[in-house]
Motif scaffolding. Structure first.
Motif, PDB file in Angstrom:
ATOM      1  N   PHE A 234       0.832  -1.188   0.000  1.00 51.42           N
ATOM      2  CA  PHE A 234       0.000   0.000   0.000  1.00 51.42           C
ATOM      3  C   PHE A 234       0.872   1.245   0.000  1.00 51.42           C
ATOM      4  CE2 PHE A 234      -2.312  -3.059   2.894  1.00 51.42           C
ATOM      5  CZ  PHE A 234      -3.123  -3.557   1.891  1.00 51.42           C
ATOM      6  N   PRO A 235       0.269   2.386  -0.342  1.00 47.97           N
ATOM      7  CA  PRO A 235       0.989   3.657  -0.129  1.00 47.97           C
ATOM      8  C   PRO A 235       1.337   3.800   1.347  1.00 47.97           C
ATOM      9  CG  PRO A 235      -0.942   3.988  -1.519  1.00 47.97           C
ATOM     10  CD  PRO A 235      -1.032   2.591  -1.005  1.00 47.97           C
ATOM     11  N   PRO A 236       2.502   4.345   1.666  1.00 50.48           N
ATOM     12  CA  PRO A 236       2.931   4.407   3.074  1.00 50.48           C
ATOM     13  C   PRO A 236       1.986   5.198   3.966  1.00 50.48           C
ATOM     14  CG  PRO A 236       4.355   5.747   1.661  1.00 50.48           C
ATOM     15  CD  PRO A 236       3.500   4.943   0.760  1.00 50.48           C
ATOM     16  N   ASP A 237       1.277   6.162   3.414  1.00 54.02           N
ATOM     17  CA  ASP A 237       0.365   6.971   4.227  1.00 54.02           C
ATOM     18  C   ASP A 237      -1.087   6.577   4.007  1.00 54.02           C
ATOM     19  OD1 ASP A 237       0.238   7.808   1.620  1.00 54.02           O
ATOM     20  OD2 ASP A 237       0.096   9.951   2.110  1.00 54.02           O
ATOM     21  N   ILE A 238      -1.338   5.297   3.741  1.00 52.48           N
ATOM     22  CA  ILE A 238      -2.699   4.862   3.437  1.00 52.48           C
ATOM     23  C   ILE A 238      -3.636   5.086   4.618  1.00 52.48           C
ATOM     24  CG2 ILE A 238      -2.322   2.475   4.163  1.00 52.48           C
ATOM     25  CD1 ILE A 238      -4.125   1.636   1.800  1.00 52.48           C
ATOM     26  N   TYR A 239      -3.113   5.118   5.819  1.00 49.57           N
ATOM     27  CA  TYR A 239      -3.953   5.312   7.003  1.00 49.57           C
ATOM     28  C   TYR A 239      -4.605   6.697   7.014  1.00 49.57           C
ATOM     29  CZ  TYR A 239       0.139   7.852   8.710  1.00 49.57           C
ATOM     30  OH  TYR A 239       1.185   8.739   8.841  1.00 49.57           O
ATOM     31  N   ARG A 240      -4.092   7.616   6.180  1.00 47.03           N
ATOM     32  CA  ARG A 240      -4.680   8.953   6.106  1.00 47.03           C
ATOM     33  C   ARG A 240      -5.585   9.129   4.871  1.00 47.03           C
ATOM     34  NH1 ARG A 240       0.246  13.102   6.813  1.00 47.03           N
ATOM     35  NH2 ARG A 240       0.920  11.956   4.947  1.00 47.03           N
ATOM     36  N   ARG A 241      -5.747   8.084   4.114  1.00 49.81           N
ATOM     37  CA  ARG A 241      -6.482   8.179   2.846  1.00 49.81           C
ATOM     38  C   ARG A 241      -7.837   7.476   2.922  1.00 49.81           C
ATOM     39  NH1 ARG A 241      -3.067   9.311  -1.706  1.00 49.81           N
ATOM     40  NH2 ARG A 241      -0.891   9.567  -1.077  1.00 49.81           N
ATOM     41  N   LYS A 242      -8.708   7.901   2.010  1.00 49.65           N
ATOM     42  CA  LYS A 242      -9.947   7.171   1.778  1.00 49.65           C
ATOM     43  C   LYS A 242      -9.657   6.123   0.699  1.00 49.65           C
ATOM     44  CE  LYS A 242     -13.271  10.677   3.183  1.00 49.65           C
ATOM     45  NZ  LYS A 242     -12.422  10.953   4.319  1.00 49.65           N
ATOM     46  N   VAL A 243     -10.174   4.921   0.886  1.00 49.91           N
ATOM     47  CA  VAL A 243      -9.770   3.779   0.071  1.00 49.91           C
ATOM     48  C   VAL A 243     -10.936   3.278  -0.776  1.00 49.91           C
ATOM     49  CG1 VAL A 243      -8.868   1.427   0.096  1.00 49.91           C
ATOM     50  CG2 VAL A 243      -8.043   3.103   1.771  1.00 49.91           C
ATOM     51  N   LEU A 244     -10.684   3.129  -2.083  1.00 51.87           N
ATOM     52  CA  LEU A 244     -11.614   2.449  -2.988  1.00 51.87           C
ATOM     53  C   LEU A 244     -11.097   1.022  -3.166  1.00 51.87           C
ATOM     54  CD1 LEU A 244     -12.095   5.246  -5.699  1.00 51.87           C
ATOM     55  CD2 LEU A 244     -13.630   4.670  -3.810  1.00 51.87           C
TER      56      LEU A 244
END
Length: 318
Positions: A234-244
């Motif tokens: 995953f992108p390293p900052d996925i915890y800050r993103r909205k995920v599709l």
């Protein structure tokens, strides 16, 4: 020219309407006109069809033809198979087709009501219905299958993007006019569940050229038959993103449940995950939402039978 009556006309009501419409009423007698002579015994019956008026013989034969058939059957054969005696009667083929579609839509609506706002269905129309039909058709060529699948994927992705947050903005047009519009808020990404989920990546990139996409590989363990995660990036900052989260077929829901667990381990909250799917079974959608009540599922159809051949046919491994 006289019009002959065909007793075995397949659409007698249409014949009767045409004949009656083309036969004007006779002119009333004028003062001073001689009275018509009464018919004499042995005289042949006049053919009123030549006189542009309804024929007594024709009406008699028509009544005999109608009375010799059952009312329901007669009405069903006339006027394209729609019964004239009952408002609730429908033709066999079209009735079954409408009933099937109605049952499917009613089932989707009931499930959507039961699961609440977490299950979202694309508004059904003939275009989506045709794409679903081609994808389910076992005789469809792989080219037609992929073309229809890509179109349906694009529709789902577009609606998925509509679920993401926007913010208002003001732009200046070439004529100097200030236009009040909206734009995406930053912080979105896609995650595809390999392998069939990769079929949806291009549709997402076509709409968001710079969006980042992660991958998860989940397969069933040969011994336990349970879904097992083999790979995740995953992108390293996925915890800050909205995920599709992209996975075209939700059959049991187990694969998506395992993928969501991996995302949670990386700090992603279920409330910011939107599952993009083409087809789902009632069990699959219910299992996912029961496990994660805050997650959102977007699909085109909820049906007990899902086209599980999707990935194999799309990638040519069937």
């Amino acid at each position: 020219m006289a019009t002959k009556l065909r007793l075995l006309d397949s659409m007698p009501c249409h014949t009767q309407q045409v004949n009656s419409a083309s036969s004007p009423s006779p002119e009333p007698p004028q003062p001073g006109d001689p009275s018509p002579e009464p018919p004499r015994p042995g005289d042949p019956s006049p053919d009123h069809a030549e006189g542009n008026s309804p024929s007594i013989a024709k009406l008699a034969l028509l009544r005999e033809y109608i009375s010799s058939n059952e009312p329901d059957k007669q009405d069903h054969q006339a006027c394209g198979g729609v019964s004239l005696n009952s408002e609730n009667s429908v033709s066999g083929d079209s009735g079954n087709y409408d009933s099937t579609i109605g049952d499917t839509l009613h089932g989707d609506f009931e499930l959507s009501q039961h699961l609440g706002a977490q299950l979202k269905l694309l508004p059904m129309n003939d275009q989506i219905r045709e794409l679903q039909t081609i994808i389910r058709d076992k005789t469809a060529s792989r080219g037609d299958f992929m073309f229809s699948a890509d179109r349906l994927i694009r529709l789902v992705v577009e609606e998925g993007l509509n679920q993401l947050p926007y913010k208002e903005c003001t732009v200046t047009t070439p004529t100097g006019y200030k236009y009040e519009g909206v734009k995406f808020e930053k912080g979105n990404c896609g995650v595809s569940i390999m392998r069939s989920g990769e079929a949806m990546e291009q549709g997402l990139r076509d709409c968001c050229r710079s969006i980042r996409i992660g991958k998860i590989l989940i397969q069933s363990d040969e011994e336990t038959q349970r879904a097992k995660v083999y790979y995740a990036k995953f992108p390293p900052d996925i915890y800050r993103r909205k995920v599709l989260l992209m996975y075209p077929i939700l059959s049991t829901g187990n694969t998506v449940i395992e993928a969501v667990k991996v995302l949670i381990e990386h700090g992603v909250q279920p409330s910011v995950i939107i599952v993009l799917s083409l087809f789902s079974t009632p069990h699959g959608a219910k299992s996912i939402i029961q496990e994660f009540p805050e997650i959102t599922i977007l699909t085109t159809e909820v049906h007990p039978v899902a086209p599980t051949h999707f990935g194999q046919k799309y990638f040519g491994t069937d």
